[in-house]
Design a protein around this motif. Structure first.
Motif, PDB file in Angstrom:
ATOM      1  N   ALA A 412       0.833  -1.205   0.000  1.00 57.56           N
ATOM      2  CA  ALA A 412       0.000   0.000   0.000  1.00 57.56           C
ATOM      3  C   ALA A 412       0.868   1.256   0.000  1.00 57.56           C
ATOM      4  N   ARG A 413       1.936   1.236   0.800  1.00 58.41           N
ATOM      5  CA  ARG A 413       2.837   2.393   0.846  1.00 58.41           C
ATOM      6  C   ARG A 413       3.499   2.621  -0.502  1.00 58.41           C
ATOM      7  N   TYR A 414       4.022   1.574  -1.114  1.00 58.69           N
ATOM      8  CA  TYR A 414       4.697   1.704  -2.404  1.00 58.69           C
ATOM      9  C   TYR A 414       3.722   2.195  -3.476  1.00 58.69           C
ATOM     10  N   LYS A 415       2.504   1.706  -3.455  1.00 62.39           N
ATOM     11  CA  LYS A 415       1.515   2.186  -4.431  1.00 62.39           C
ATOM     12  C   LYS A 415       1.274   3.678  -4.268  1.00 62.39           C
ATOM     13  N   ARG A 416       1.243   4.132  -3.023  1.00 61.67           N
ATOM     14  CA  ARG A 416       1.051   5.558  -2.775  1.00 61.67           C
ATOM     15  C   ARG A 416       2.257   6.357  -3.270  1.00 61.67           C
ATOM     16  N   VAL A 417       3.458   5.927  -2.896  1.00 58.26           N
ATOM     17  CA  VAL A 417       4.667   6.665  -3.255  1.00 58.26           C
ATOM     18  C   VAL A 417       4.859   6.723  -4.764  1.00 58.26           C
ATOM     19  N   PHE A 418       4.577   5.603  -5.446  1.00 52.79           N
ATOM     20  CA  PHE A 418       4.816   5.539  -6.890  1.00 52.79           C
ATOM     21  C   PHE A 418       3.573   5.881  -7.713  1.00 52.79           C
ATOM     22  N   GLY A 419       2.500   6.287  -7.047  1.00 54.76           N
ATOM     23  CA  GLY A 419       1.315   6.742  -7.756  1.00 54.76           C
ATOM     24  C   GLY A 419       0.669   5.667  -8.611  1.00 54.76           C
ATOM     25  N   VAL A 420       0.650   4.445  -8.129  1.00 55.00           N
ATOM     26  CA  VAL A 420       0.059   3.339  -8.879  1.00 55.00           C
ATOM     27  C   VAL A 420      -1.446   3.303  -8.625  1.00 55.00           C
ATOM     28  N   GLY A 421      -2.210   3.510  -9.671  1.00 53.00           N
ATOM     29  CA  GLY A 421      -3.659   3.475  -9.557  1.00 53.00           C
ATOM     30  C   GLY A 421      -4.218   2.101  -9.849  1.00 53.00           C
ATOM     31  N   ALA A 422      -5.384   2.071 -10.460  1.00 51.93           N
ATOM     32  CA  ALA A 422      -6.036   0.807 -10.790  1.00 51.93           C
ATOM     33  C   ALA A 422      -5.200   0.050 -11.817  1.00 51.93           C
TER      34      ALA A 422
END
Length: 430
Positions: A412-422
């Motif tokens: 979840a943190r990495y998705k937030r930092v790297f702006g990974v959406g759907a």
């Protein structure tokens, strides 16, 4: 040429080694190893086997004693004089003495460190701990051993003529694929099939078939031992391991966001030409390219290794154009779960728009689908990944969420930092 069916049927000695040489590994491992040896030798890592296909009960199929024998044998291997001479003096990617003298002196004395093996239900837990340069070299041989022991377990109950027919059918299948690929005049394709091959002998046979069937359109093998023996190019650049470990070492979110680019700064210093190929999907291709520094756009090309390959290539083409680059001068290498249908479709769509390359892996060297009772030889997804660095967990997001790995809170943190959406989930066959 070895008669594979007879060799499989005989097995007349106590241990028929699966990994015969330290060189029975992929070329990209040696390139990454040199970079890690030079800069990050003090990093402590843990690698772990991950069976993505729970339907394959490895611990029920493979005898633990046989597995330990094979792993113990690998720990006795060292580079031979001839292998060292090949690495020191051969030309790779147009460059002689790719590997420096200090690194080669270390590698010539190197032996693999201990392993930890436990049975957990129907699966094995196989882990490796220690310094990064030592532990990372377990990945390829560990996978090769597990894959081939599974093949041997299935083949063990087959009679000689049954084995002959099995391999005749598999050979016919490979050759029919090669005949279809002959229709693609500008094809450039390599063997990427070491990690999840049916066996070493089978990978070697497939490479010889590609050499004869495709000639110069077959550009080489990722397997160093086969490249040496068959006098062909050793092929490979870099893998997800580097950004995964660098990201785990990041002290805060800002350093985490920069970690994938720090990896490539080091690579830029160490290698040039066709070794400057970006692997952008560790934390999402789209976000990686949007935030990439301008100097990366001058690199030779990009490798598409997860998600929908068409979308990945189109994203790369649009990115190059936005950075003032001509996509027709750039190399796009497709390498995720390829088979002939997909290769033909990608060739038709992108031929003339970019320079094309294909890294053909498991479905070249392990396509026995439907050839054994109960489909017991069907390929499956087995990986060996870095799971921690200096005690911190690693994370891989991928362009395919089915390939994501790491603790849920860190994902979840990495998705937030790297702006990974759907993300659209793709089936993981291999």
């Amino acid at each position: 040429m070895t008669e594979i069916a007879k060799r499989v049927y005989d097995h007349a000695w106590r241990i028929d080694p699966i990994v015969r040489s330290m060189m029975d590994t992929d070329f990209y491992k040696l390139l990454m190893l040199q970079t890690v040896f030079q800069r990050n030798a003090d990093v402590e890592v843990e690698f772990s086997l991950i069976n993505r296909s729970a339907r394959v009960p490895l611990a029920r199929l493979i005898d633990e004693g046989e597995l330990r024998e094979q792993l113990d044998h690998i720990r006795t291997l060292r580079l031979s004089r001839g292998e060292s001479t090949w690495l020191r003096g051969n030309t790779f990617y147009g460059k002689r003495q790719m590997f420096g003298p200090d690194f080669m002196a270390w590698l010539e004395a190197f032996r693999l460190p201990p392993y930890q093996l436990e049975r957990r239900g129907d699966q094995y837990e196989l882990t490796f701990h220690g310094s990064w340069p030592e532990v990372m070299m377990w990945e390829i041989p560990a996978l090769a051993v597990l894959m081939e022991l599974r093949s041997r377990a299935v083949l063990k109950g087959m009679a000689y003529f049954e084995l002959q027919v099995l391999y005749a059918r598999a050979m016919t299948r490979v050759w029919e694929k090669i005949e279809r690929l002959r229709a693609l005049p500008d094809l450039r394709i390599s063997d990427f099939g070491t990690r999840r091959r049916h066996s070493f002998l089978w990978q070697d046979w497939c490479v010889q078939a590609m050499i004869e069937g495709l000639g110069e359109r077959f550009t080489g093998s990722s397997n160093c031992l086969i490249a040496l023996r068959r006098d062909i190019e050793a092929i490979g650049t870099n893998a997800h391991e580097l950004p995964m470990v660098f990201a785990a070492l990041a002290e805060d979110d800002a350093a985490l966001a920069e970690a994938p680019y720090r990896v490539l700064e080091n690579w830029h210093r160490d290698y040039d030409g066709n070794l400057r190929v970006i692997l952008p999907d560790t934390y999402g291709t789209k976000g990686f390219l949007e935030s990439a520094p301008d100097w990366l756009a001058s690199w030779t090309g990009i490798r598409i290794d997860s998600g929908a390959p068409e979308a990945g290539a189109e994203t790369a083409i649009a990115w190059w154009r936005s950075r003032g680059q001509d996509p027709r001068e750039k190399l796009v290498i497709f390498s995720d779960g390829l088979d002939v249908d997909r290769i033909e479709a990608l060739y038709a769509r992108f031929h003339g728009r970019v320079k094309l390359g294909f890294g053909w892996g498991t479905l070249l060297t392990n396509d026995f689908r439907g050839l054994a009772p109960g489909d017991a030889l069907a390929p499956f997804s087995l990986v060996c990944k870095a799971v921690s660095a200096n005690g911190r967990p690693t994370v891989k997001l991928s362009d395919n969420p089915a390939k994501a790995m790491g603790p849920a809170d860190q994902i979840a943190r990495y998705k937030r930092v790297f702006g990974v959406g759907a993300q659209a989930e793709e089936p993981v066959l291999v």
